[in-house]
Design an enzyme around this catalytic site. Structure first.
Site, PDB file in Angstrom:
ATOM      1  N   LYS A   5       0.806  -1.222   0.000  1.00  0.00           N
ATOM      2  CA  LYS A   5       0.000   0.000   0.000  1.00  0.00           C
ATOM      3  C   LYS A   5       0.840   1.272   0.000  1.00  0.00           C
ATOM      4  O   LYS A   5       0.303   2.361  -0.267  1.00  0.00           O
ATOM      5  CB  LYS A   5      -0.942   0.002   1.205  1.00  0.00           C
ATOM      6  CG  LYS A   5      -2.056  -1.030   1.133  1.00  0.00           C
ATOM      7  CD  LYS A   5      -3.043  -0.728   0.027  1.00  0.00           C
ATOM      8  CE  LYS A   5      -4.275  -1.622   0.095  1.00  0.00           C
ATOM      9  NZ  LYS A   5      -5.258  -1.284  -0.939  1.00  0.00           N
ATOM     10  N   SER A   9      -3.276 -11.448   3.838  1.00  0.00           N
ATOM     11  CA  SER A   9      -3.514 -11.222   2.415  1.00  0.00           C
ATOM     12  C   SER A   9      -2.588 -12.085   1.574  1.00  0.00           C
ATOM     13  O   SER A   9      -2.996 -12.655   0.551  1.00  0.00           O
ATOM     14  CB  SER A   9      -3.311  -9.746   2.067  1.00  0.00           C
ATOM     15  OG  SER A   9      -4.278  -8.943   2.710  1.00  0.00           O
TER      16      SER A   9
END
Length: 336
Positions: free
Chosen positions: A41, A264
């Site tokens: 991110k 994830s």
């Protein structure tokens, strides 16, 4: 040896783990967590902030506000601290304590939503809260990762070209689907470059991103309860859905080999191995899976026996390794 003056200037781009020894499959894991925010991110956060500054949307004295399950919030809080902006992260009760504390250490305010919206679940409730904050104070700037094209542009400019340079004959790329920024950026790049690389999206069971029914999800990161506006399914060749217990199992199998990755990454790995088992007999394909995060923030969840037992199934079958799923887990998957 790099010398940096801002935390976002460092991001290890070319580290891959060869998983053949661990899983008996020709699969390379692209590690995106080796930066000061700890996840992929960082790229989206940096691109969205820089673009907003160039366009004059983000000015000195502004306060950023964003809905995030955690990792983008950490990246934004880090860059906001470096550039002198305020930051409010709107998250929900699934956000790991370690992630929330990290954002607060950077000076961010964290608003935790405890009740899902009737339409849109926790994500819908978070977005409503963000909109209310922006309506009440003009100093708030919402980057809106779910609609912002700079989210996927970060991966069009950086992630995908890096993979393509490392693997010029890449057959298949596995990308997790959260906001779908990484997925869309990579898929668009490979399409525009004229490559025949197959793009396989990996989503979690219970996510509505690709039209499935909403369901119970406990691990933050991948999956949504509101379809992301930046998603264009025409760029995606296939979608694989993974149960959270299978993601936990893959995380723990990696940890048993000395690699501590996040939930994830476990989800993407599970989906990639499942797809390869059915589509690549004899390891005939060159495959890469993007690992979005590391595992330190999941020590109290994915890597905590009590949490996993209570969350999924009491038999603790996730400790049994790659054996066939036990009956209680099969039932859980079927009803998730």
């Amino acid at each position: 040896m790099p010398i940096i003056s801002a935390p976002q200037e460092y991001n290890e781009e070319s580290l891959y783990v060869d998983l053949r020894t661990a899983f008996g499959r020709s699969l390379y894991l692209k590690c995106e967590g080796f930066n000061f925010s700890g996840s992929v991110k960082l790229k989206a956060a940096a691109e969205m902030i820089s673009s907003a500054e160039r366009r004059g949307v983000l000015r000195p004295g502004a306060t950023l506000v964003e809905s995030s399950s955690g990792n983008l919030g950490v990246a934004l809080s880090m860059i906001a601290a470096d550039r002198g902006y305020g930051f409010v992260c709107v998250t929900d009760a699934r956000c790991n304590d370690a992630t929330r504390h990290m954002m607060e250490a950077f000076g961010a305010q964290v608003h935790v939503i405890t009740e899902p919206a009737a339409d849109g679940g926790f994500l819908g409730a978070r977005i409503s809260h963000v909109r209310a904050l922006c309506a009440a104070d003009s100093r708030f700037v919402w980057l809106n990762q779910y609609r912002n094209p700079d989210n996927w542009m970060a991966h069009y400019l950086h992630t995908a070209p890096s993979v393509a340079a490392q693997f010029p004959d890449l057959d298949v790329l596995f990308v997790g689907a959260g906001t779908t920024g990484t997925l869309m950026g990579c898929a668009r790049y490979f399409r525009d470059s004229g490559r025949t690389t197959r793009i396989v999206a990996v989503d979690v069971i219970g996510s509505v991103t690709f039209g499935c029914a909403p369901g119970r999800r406990l691990i933050p990161g991948l999956g949504t309860s509101v379809r992301p506006a930046i998603l264009d399914e025409s760029f995606v060749d296939e979608v694989v859905h993974v149960s959270e217990p299978d993601a936990v199992r893959r995380c723990r199998e990696l940890a048993a080999r000395g690699f501590l990755f996040g939930g994830s990454t476990g989800t993407v790995l599970s989906g990639a191995l499942s797809w390869l088992a059915g589509n690549a007999p004899g390891d005939s394909l060159t495959a890469v899976a993007i690992a979005p995060d590391l595992g330190e923030r999941y020590l109290e969840t994915v890597y905590n026996d009590e949490w996993v037992d209570e969350a999924y199934w009491p038999e603790a079958a996730y400790r049994e390794g790659p054996a066939p799923l036990p009956e209680p887990l099969s039932e859980l998957n079927a009803t998730y």
